[in-house]
Write a protein that holds these residues in place. Structure first.
Motif, PDB file in Angstrom:
ATOM      1  N   GLY A 101       0.511  -1.014   0.254  1.00 15.71           N
ATOM      2  CA  GLY A 101       0.146   0.005  -0.007  1.00 15.71           C
ATOM      3  C   GLY A 101       0.740   1.212  -0.153  1.00 15.71           C
ATOM      4  N   PHE A 102       2.094   1.357   0.757  1.00 11.25           N
ATOM      5  CA  PHE A 102       2.659   2.425   0.635  1.00 11.25           C
ATOM      6  C   PHE A 102       2.985   2.520  -0.009  1.00 11.25           C
ATOM      7  CE2 PHE A 102       7.141   4.519   2.357  1.00 11.25           C
ATOM      8  CZ  PHE A 102       6.861   5.269   2.703  1.00 11.25           C
ATOM      9  N   ARG A 103       4.480   1.595  -1.084  1.00 13.61           N
ATOM     10  CA  ARG A 103       4.179   1.184  -2.317  1.00 13.61           C
ATOM     11  C   ARG A 103       3.570   2.180  -3.470  1.00 13.61           C
ATOM     12  NH1 ARG A 103       5.852  -3.905  -1.768  1.00 13.61           N
ATOM     13  NH2 ARG A 103       7.659  -4.028  -0.592  1.00 13.61           N
ATOM     14  N   ASN A 104       2.740   1.287  -3.468  1.00 13.19           N
ATOM     15  CA  ASN A 104       1.964   2.001  -4.385  1.00 13.19           C
ATOM     16  C   ASN A 104       1.101   3.437  -4.477  1.00 13.19           C
ATOM     17  OD1 ASN A 104       2.182  -0.263  -6.259  1.00 13.19           O
ATOM     18  ND2 ASN A 104       0.345  -1.474  -5.218  1.00 13.19           N
ATOM     19  N   ALA A 105       1.103   3.785  -3.294  1.00 17.84           N
ATOM     20  CA  ALA A 105       0.808   5.136  -2.584  1.00 17.84           C
ATOM     21  C   ALA A 105       2.481   6.671  -3.783  1.00 17.84           C
ATOM     22  CB  ALA A 105       0.751   5.441  -1.620  1.00 17.84           C
ATOM     23  N   LEU A 106       3.334   5.955  -3.322  1.00 19.22           N
ATOM     24  CA  LEU A 106       4.332   6.692  -3.215  1.00 19.22           C
ATOM     25  C   LEU A 106       4.359   6.686  -5.826  1.00 19.22           C
ATOM     26  CD1 LEU A 106       7.506   5.466  -1.485  1.00 19.22           C
ATOM     27  CD2 LEU A 106       6.437   7.684  -1.671  1.00 19.22           C
ATOM     28  N   ILE A 107       3.952   5.476  -5.379  1.00 22.92           N
ATOM     29  CA  ILE A 107       3.953   5.317  -7.396  1.00 22.92           C
ATOM     30  C   ILE A 107       2.989   6.211  -7.564  1.00 22.92           C
ATOM     31  CG2 ILE A 107       3.204   3.674  -8.861  1.00 22.92           C
ATOM     32  CD1 ILE A 107       4.933   1.519  -7.849  1.00 22.92           C
ATOM     33  N   GLU A 108       2.159   6.054  -7.278  1.00 23.83           N
ATOM     34  CA  GLU A 108       0.857   6.879  -7.379  1.00 23.83           C
ATOM     35  C   GLU A 108       1.202   9.045  -7.596  1.00 23.83           C
ATOM     36  OE1 GLU A 108      -3.699   6.962  -6.565  1.00 23.83           O
ATOM     37  OE2 GLU A 108      -2.893   7.907  -4.982  1.00 23.83           O
ATOM     38  N   PHE A 109       1.795   8.818  -6.116  1.00 21.67           N
ATOM     39  CA  PHE A 109       1.974   9.980  -6.575  1.00 21.67           C
ATOM     40  C   PHE A 109       3.527  10.738  -7.163  1.00 21.67           C
ATOM     41  CE2 PHE A 109       4.402  13.529  -3.450  1.00 21.67           C
ATOM     42  CZ  PHE A 109       2.901  14.388  -3.236  1.00 21.67           C
ATOM     43  N   ASP A 110       3.701   9.486  -8.322  1.00 25.35           N
ATOM     44  CA  ASP A 110       4.460   9.250  -8.962  1.00 25.35           C
ATOM     45  C   ASP A 110       6.453   9.857  -8.745  1.00 25.35           C
ATOM     46  OD1 ASP A 110       6.105   9.106 -11.596  1.00 25.35           O
ATOM     47  OD2 ASP A 110       5.024  10.908 -11.970  1.00 25.35           O
ATOM     48  N   ALA A 238       7.540  22.016   0.848  1.00 28.40           N
ATOM     49  CA  ALA A 238       7.802  20.395   0.662  1.00 28.40           C
ATOM     50  C   ALA A 238       6.804  19.998   0.528  1.00 28.40           C
ATOM     51  CB  ALA A 238       7.872  19.953   2.527  1.00 28.40           C
ATOM     52  N   LYS A 239       6.929  18.694  -0.769  1.00 31.80           N
ATOM     53  CA  LYS A 239       5.598  18.029  -0.769  1.00 31.80           C
ATOM     54  C   LYS A 239       5.184  17.179   0.639  1.00 31.80           C
ATOM     55  CE  LYS A 239       8.478  16.435  -4.215  1.00 31.80           C
ATOM     56  NZ  LYS A 239       9.290  17.197  -4.094  1.00 31.80           N
ATOM     57  N   THR A 240       3.948  17.135   0.167  1.00 30.34           N
ATOM     58  CA  THR A 240       3.351  16.483   2.048  1.00 30.34           C
ATOM     59  C   THR A 240       1.960  15.016   0.825  1.00 30.34           C
ATOM     60  OG1 THR A 240       1.491  18.118   1.661  1.00 30.34           O
ATOM     61  CG2 THR A 240       3.206  18.610   3.240  1.00 30.34           C
ATOM     62  N   MET A 241       2.164  14.737   1.837  1.00 36.93           N
ATOM     63  CA  MET A 241       0.783  13.067   1.696  1.00 36.93           C
ATOM     64  C   MET A 241       0.342  12.847   2.750  1.00 36.93           C
ATOM     65  SD  MET A 241       1.453   9.585   0.516  1.00 36.93           S
ATOM     66  CE  MET A 241       2.637   9.732  -1.172  1.00 36.93           C
ATOM     67  N   ASN A 242      -1.228  12.666   3.017  1.00 37.66           N
ATOM     68  CA  ASN A 242      -1.413  12.200   4.387  1.00 37.66           C
ATOM     69  C   ASN A 242      -1.869  10.974   3.731  1.00 37.66           C
ATOM     70  OD1 ASN A 242      -4.398  11.727   2.676  1.00 37.66           O
ATOM     71  ND2 ASN A 242      -4.962  13.303   3.382  1.00 37.66           N
ATOM     72  N   GLY A 243      -2.695  10.145   5.090  1.00 38.69           N
ATOM     73  CA  GLY A 243      -2.334   8.291   5.424  1.00 38.69           C
ATOM     74  C   GLY A 243      -3.947   7.900   3.939  1.00 38.69           C
ATOM     75  N   LEU A 244      -4.426   8.710   3.118  1.00 37.71           N
ATOM     76  CA  LEU A 244      -5.504   8.272   2.216  1.00 37.71           C
ATOM     77  C   LEU A 244      -4.831   7.487   1.152  1.00 37.71           C
ATOM     78  CD1 LEU A 244      -8.536  10.964   1.947  1.00 37.71           C
ATOM     79  CD2 LEU A 244      -7.898   8.216   3.332  1.00 37.71           C
ATOM     80  N   PRO A 245      -3.743   7.951   0.607  1.00 40.14           N
ATOM     81  CA  PRO A 245      -3.204   6.518  -0.557  1.00 40.14           C
ATOM     82  C   PRO A 245      -2.815   5.819  -0.086  1.00 40.14           C
ATOM     83  CG  PRO A 245      -2.878   9.233  -0.717  1.00 40.14           C
ATOM     84  CD  PRO A 245      -3.510   9.006   0.537  1.00 40.14           C
ATOM     85  N   MET A 246      -2.486   5.292   1.626  1.00 40.85           N
ATOM     86  CA  MET A 246      -1.622   3.939   1.670  1.00 40.85           C
ATOM     87  C   MET A 246      -2.982   3.076   2.130  1.00 40.85           C
ATOM     88  SD  MET A 246       0.646   3.223   4.645  1.00 40.85           S
ATOM     89  CE  MET A 246       0.522   1.676   5.949  1.00 40.85           C
ATOM     90  N   LEU A 247      -4.256   4.014   2.856  1.00 42.61           N
ATOM     91  CA  LEU A 247      -5.278   3.596   3.480  1.00 42.61           C
ATOM     92  C   LEU A 247      -5.597   3.123   1.996  1.00 42.61           C
ATOM     93  CD1 LEU A 247      -7.336   3.122   5.578  1.00 42.61           C
ATOM     94  CD2 LEU A 247      -8.463   4.317   4.434  1.00 42.61           C
ATOM     95  N   VAL A 248      -6.452   3.800   1.493  1.00 46.96           N
ATOM     96  CA  VAL A 248      -6.894   3.099  -0.319  1.00 46.96           C
ATOM     97  C   VAL A 248      -5.998   2.140  -0.993  1.00 46.96           C
ATOM     98  CG1 VAL A 248      -7.419   2.924  -2.614  1.00 46.96           C
ATOM     99  CG2 VAL A 248      -7.694   4.621  -0.619  1.00 46.96           C
ATOM    100  N   HIS A 249      -4.849   2.120  -1.051  1.00 44.05           N
ATOM    101  CA  HIS A 249      -3.525   1.156  -1.297  1.00 44.05           C
ATOM    102  C   HIS A 249      -3.686  -0.327  -1.160  1.00 44.05           C
ATOM    103  CE1 HIS A 249      -3.366   3.008  -5.109  1.00 44.05           C
ATOM    104  NE2 HIS A 249      -2.897   3.861  -4.545  1.00 44.05           N
ATOM    105  N   GLN A 250      -3.236  -0.329   0.407  1.00 44.61           N
ATOM    106  CA  GLN A 250      -3.797  -1.747   0.894  1.00 44.61           C
ATOM    107  C   GLN A 250      -4.482  -2.383   1.214  1.00 44.61           C
ATOM    108  OE1 GLN A 250      -5.330  -2.554   4.815  1.00 44.61           O
ATOM    109  NE2 GLN A 250      -5.864  -0.869   4.764  1.00 44.61           N
TER     110      GLN A 250
END
Ligand code: NAP
Length: 280
Positions: A101-110, A238-250
């Motif tokens: 989930g974390f990896r795919n969130a980073l991929i989605e964020f490019d 800085a660039k920021t990301m919250n926990g939703l992308p990881m939640l969705v991808h896990q």
């Protein structure tokens, strides 16, 4: 399918998975089960007679469930925690999809973490998956925790499975070393619960004064949508990301494991965003 935890009432997983099921051709339903800590053994084995295809596990079961499973995936066993159990013909296999989930969130964020220096704040259950992913790719990972013993234990565990990784551990009290690590780091991930609703006004776990504007700051918290840490990072450029992308991808990875089908990521995002606003 479902979720076993204690408590489970505030989880976004049921709404997220049921939204993915609703737009698929699958005949499933995702149900939250409130399971007391000592009941996880009989509860997980009951998947077999009840014909439940699989469950997610949350606090306090992710580690306690291990002795009751027939098989454990390599990643879950390296991390020492299971968040997804699949029932295949009466055989229960434990997986951990937080890392994917974390990896795919980073991929989605490019965003590429490879070769970067990273800091992970916290050394609890979620930190184990994050450190495992980052340690495999980053130039170095520094784990900072309130209880330094827990940070040391996490670093030693990951080092046993990834002996080539460059890993350090610190306490929040090691102010000078933390400052040095922050100056060097391009990626900061908060896995502590500091700043989570309803304690949204507490100080961020670290002072971001010296963070570079090229950095990526990730907070695994999704309620509130922007924690104090993320707000301070954003104001410093800085660039920021919250926990939703990881939640969705896990969740999406658990869904694939249970059904063999690709869920609708956009429906899952839509469901958790709507519910996340509603619970505040
Ligand atoms: N987005 C996602 O998909 C996702 C997935 C999993 C978790 N999460 C979020 O990640 C966070 C942690 O979850 P977890 O399962 O890892 O919990 P956990 O195992 O209980 O770990 C909590 C961590 O927070 C630290 N901490 C707690 N209160 C603190 C304080 N006042 N000051 C400094 N450190 C403090 C703990 O430090 P000590 O070791 O010193 O106690 C520990 O490192 C939660 O906010 C959770 O919602 C998000």
């Amino acid at each position: 399918m479902g979720l076993m935890g204690f408590p489970v009432e505030h989880s976004l997983s049921p709404v997220m998975h049921n939204a993915a099921i609703a737009v698929s051709d699958l005949q499933y339903i995702y149900i939250p089960y409130s399971v007391l800590p000592d009941d996880i053994g009989p509860a997980i084995r009951s998947l077999i007679p009840l014909g439940i295809v699989g469950v997610n596990l949350t606090i306090p079961h992710k580690e306690r469930v291990l002795p009751f499973l027939d098989e454990i995936s390599l990643e879950a066993s390296a991390i020492g925690a299971v968040n997804t159990v699949v029932n295949r013909h009466g055989m229960l296999t434990g997986h951990n999809t937080d890392g994917v989930g974390f990896r795919n969130a980073l991929i989605e964020f490019d965003y590429q973490v490879s070769g970067k220096h990273a800091i992970v704040l916290g050394a609890g259950g979620a930190a184990r998956s994050i450190v495992y992913v980052l340690a495999a790719e980053c130039a170095s990972v520094t784990v900072v925790n309130r209880s330094p013993e827990r940070a040391r234990e996490l670093v030693e565990t990951i080092h046993r499975v990834l002996p080539g990784a460059v890993l350090n551990w610190l306490s929040f009290e090691d102010v000078d070393k933390l400052r040095e690590a922050l100056i060097r780091s391009e990626v900061v991930v908060n896995t502590t619960s500091v700043g989570m609703y309803p304690h949204v006004d507490v100080d961020a776990p670290i002072n971001l004064e010296i963070i570079s504007s090229d950095s990526l700051v990730i907070d695994l918290i999704y309620n509130p949508v922007e924690t104090r840490l993320l707000r301070e990072a954003r104001l410093r450029g800085a660039k920021t990301m919250n926990g939703l992308p990881m939640l969705v991808h896990q969740g999406a990875e658990s869904f694939r494991i249970w059904t063999g089908c690709e869920p609708s990521i956009s429906e899952m995002y839509h469901a958790v965003r709507s519910a996340n606003f509603a619970i505040k």
